[in-house]
Design a protein around this motif. Structure first.
Motif, mmCIF file in Angstrom:
data_model
loop_
_atom_site.group_PDB
_atom_site.id
_atom_site.type_symbol
_atom_site.label_atom_id
_atom_site.label_comp_id
_atom_site.label_asym_id
_atom_site.label_seq_id
_atom_site.Cartn_x
_atom_site.Cartn_y
_atom_site.Cartn_z
ATOM 1 N N MET A 13 15.204 4.426 6.994
ATOM 2 C CA MET A 13 14.354 3.439 7.659
ATOM 3 C C MET A 13 12.900 3.567 7.211
ATOM 4 O O MET A 13 12.238 2.557 6.980
ATOM 5 C CB MET A 13 14.444 3.537 9.177
ATOM 6 C CG MET A 13 13.728 2.357 9.815
ATOM 7 S SD MET A 13 13.651 2.311 11.597
ATOM 8 C CE MET A 13 15.103 3.072 12.147
ATOM 9 N N ALA A 17 10.819 0.562 5.501
ATOM 10 C CA ALA A 17 9.573 0.094 6.129
ATOM 11 C C ALA A 17 8.416 0.161 5.136
ATOM 12 O O ALA A 17 7.595 -0.759 5.071
ATOM 13 C CB ALA A 17 9.264 0.920 7.373
ATOM 14 N N HIS A 20 8.757 -2.711 2.706
ATOM 15 C CA HIS A 20 8.334 -3.962 3.364
ATOM 16 C C HIS A 20 6.813 -4.043 3.446
ATOM 17 O O HIS A 20 6.231 -5.091 3.149
ATOM 18 C CB HIS A 20 8.909 -4.054 4.771
ATOM 19 C CG HIS A 20 10.356 -4.381 4.830
ATOM 20 N ND1 HIS A 20 10.983 -4.667 6.014
ATOM 21 C CD2 HIS A 20 11.318 -4.463 3.881
ATOM 22 C CE1 HIS A 20 12.270 -4.922 5.797
ATOM 23 N NE2 HIS A 20 12.494 -4.792 4.508
ATOM 24 N N HIS A 21 6.203 -2.959 3.850
ATOM 25 C CA HIS A 21 4.752 -2.956 4.031
ATOM 26 C C HIS A 21 4.038 -3.188 2.697
ATOM 27 O O HIS A 21 3.106 -3.998 2.614
ATOM 28 C CB HIS A 21 4.308 -1.651 4.675
ATOM 29 C CG HIS A 21 2.927 -1.689 5.211
ATOM 30 N ND1 HIS A 21 2.548 -2.527 6.243
ATOM 31 C CD2 HIS A 21 1.813 -1.004 4.860
ATOM 32 C CE1 HIS A 21 1.273 -2.348 6.505
ATOM 33 N NE2 HIS A 21 0.795 -1.432 5.677
ATOM 34 N N LYS A 31 0.355 -6.817 10.710
ATOM 35 C CA LYS A 31 1.395 -5.818 10.969
ATOM 36 C C LYS A 31 1.074 -4.504 10.265
ATOM 37 O O LYS A 31 0.803 -4.470 9.072
ATOM 38 C CB LYS A 31 2.758 -6.315 10.486
ATOM 39 C CG LYS A 31 3.417 -7.274 11.410
ATOM 40 C CD LYS A 31 4.871 -7.450 11.042
ATOM 41 C CE LYS A 31 5.584 -8.229 12.105
ATOM 42 N NZ LYS A 31 7.014 -8.324 11.821
ATOM 43 N N LEU A 33 2.281 -0.411 9.336
ATOM 44 C CA LEU A 33 3.519 0.260 8.945
ATOM 45 C C LEU A 33 4.325 0.636 10.188
ATOM 46 O O LEU A 33 5.554 0.482 10.207
ATOM 47 C CB LEU A 33 3.207 1.492 8.095
ATOM 48 C CG LEU A 33 4.396 2.282 7.574
ATOM 49 C CD1 LEU A 33 5.340 1.403 6.756
ATOM 50 C CD2 LEU A 33 3.920 3.465 6.750
ATOM 51 N N THR A 34 3.662 1.065 11.232
ATOM 52 C CA THR A 34 4.344 1.391 12.490
ATOM 53 C C THR A 34 5.029 0.157 13.075
ATOM 54 O O THR A 34 6.160 0.237 13.564
ATOM 55 C CB THR A 34 3.348 1.984 13.511
ATOM 56 O OG1 THR A 34 2.777 3.156 12.930
ATOM 57 C CG2 THR A 34 4.018 2.334 14.817
ATOM 58 N N ARG A 36 6.215 -2.293 11.377
ATOM 59 C CA ARG A 36 7.382 -2.569 10.534
ATOM 60 C C ARG A 36 8.544 -1.629 10.859
ATOM 61 O O ARG A 36 9.707 -2.048 10.862
ATOM 62 C CB ARG A 36 6.997 -2.510 9.063
ATOM 63 C CG ARG A 36 6.064 -3.661 8.698
ATOM 64 C CD ARG A 36 5.616 -3.649 7.256
ATOM 65 N NE ARG A 36 4.510 -4.561 7.075
ATOM 66 C CZ ARG A 36 4.584 -5.890 7.074
ATOM 67 N NH1 ARG A 36 5.744 -6.481 7.242
ATOM 68 N NH2 ARG A 36 3.506 -6.622 6.905
ATOM 69 N N VAL A 37 8.233 -0.366 11.148
ATOM 70 C CA VAL A 37 9.286 0.565 11.573
ATOM 71 C C VAL A 37 9.907 0.063 12.871
ATOM 72 O O VAL A 37 11.135 0.044 13.008
ATOM 73 C CB VAL A 37 8.731 1.997 11.729
ATOM 74 C CG1 VAL A 37 9.749 2.901 12.432
ATOM 75 C CG2 VAL A 37 8.340 2.574 10.372
ATOM 76 N N THR A 39 10.055 -3.039 13.990
ATOM 77 C CA THR A 39 10.861 -4.221 13.675
ATOM 78 C C THR A 39 12.200 -3.814 13.069
ATOM 79 O O THR A 39 13.247 -4.353 13.435
ATOM 80 C CB THR A 39 10.095 -5.154 12.719
ATOM 81 O OG1 THR A 39 8.903 -5.598 13.378
ATOM 82 C CG2 THR A 39 10.929 -6.357 12.320
ATOM 83 N N LEU A 40 12.169 -2.862 12.159
ATOM 84 C CA LEU A 40 13.421 -2.406 11.546
ATOM 85 C C LEU A 40 14.342 -1.752 12.571
ATOM 86 O O LEU A 40 15.571 -1.859 12.463
ATOM 87 C CB LEU A 40 13.137 -1.443 10.407
ATOM 88 C CG LEU A 40 12.741 -2.094 9.095
ATOM 89 C CD1 LEU A 40 12.291 -1.040 8.093
ATOM 90 C CD2 LEU A 40 13.878 -2.916 8.519
ATOM 91 N N THR A 41 13.777 -1.094 13.554
ATOM 92 C CA THR A 41 14.589 -0.474 14.597
ATOM 93 C C THR A 41 15.458 -1.520 15.290
ATOM 94 O O THR A 41 16.615 -1.245 15.621
ATOM 95 C CB THR A 41 13.690 0.251 15.621
ATOM 96 O OG1 THR A 41 12.945 1.243 14.928
ATOM 97 C CG2 THR A 41 14.500 0.907 16.721
#
Length: 155
Positions: A13, A17, A20-21, A31, A33-34, A36-37, A39-41
């Protein structure tokens, strides 16, 4: 190459992330990086959207990723969306992005969606070769992008 659900590889993950970032952060600079993490969750599942996919080499190396989401930065009335297709630079041009897009279409069919959308600033020709059609042009943070649609064949 194999494509798995991100939920089956939670240890990747942070890598996804970061991809993506770095690759898509300019489209929504608010957004972190946190974010994005987080969102991935929400995409750590198999049977609903959002859904994350990760492509791997035979040795387990992560090659790229893609997401299926209900909404994205443009056209809120449309969905679901193929989003955040990314391939590591050393593995580009080998069909990874195409395989991820095809798997995503298969997942949409499995989940009962009749169509799938995406937007891309740079890869219209790639998706056109895979059966997508351009339906609109838009701007996201002053970046020109084409909106595309693909009808899904139910299996």
């Amino acid at each position: 190459m194999r494509i798995d659900y991100l939920v089956d590889h939670p240890n990747q993950m942070a890598t996804v992330a970061a991809w993506h970032h770095a690759a898509f952060g300019h489209l929504d600079p608010s957004k972190t990086l946190t974010d994005r993490v987080h969102t991935l969750t929400t995409s750590m599942q198999r049977d609903a959207l959002p859904l994350g996919l990760v492509a791997h080499a035979a040795d387990g190396t992560a090659l790229g990723c893609a997401s299926l989401v209900l909404r994205t930065l443009t056209h809120p009335e449309l969905g679901p969306w193929l989003s955040a297709v990314y391939v590591e630079p050393g593995h580009r041009g080998l069909g990874v992005a195409s395989a991820l897009a095809e798997r995503a279409a298969g997942e949409c069919a499995r989940l009962g969606f009749p169509e799938l959308y995406l937007f891309t600033p740079h890869h219209e020709s790639l998706y056109r070769r895979l059966g997508w059609v351009s339906i609109d042009r838009t701007r996201i943070n002053e970046i020109a992008a084409v909106v595309m649609k693909r009808w899904i064949r139910w299996r």
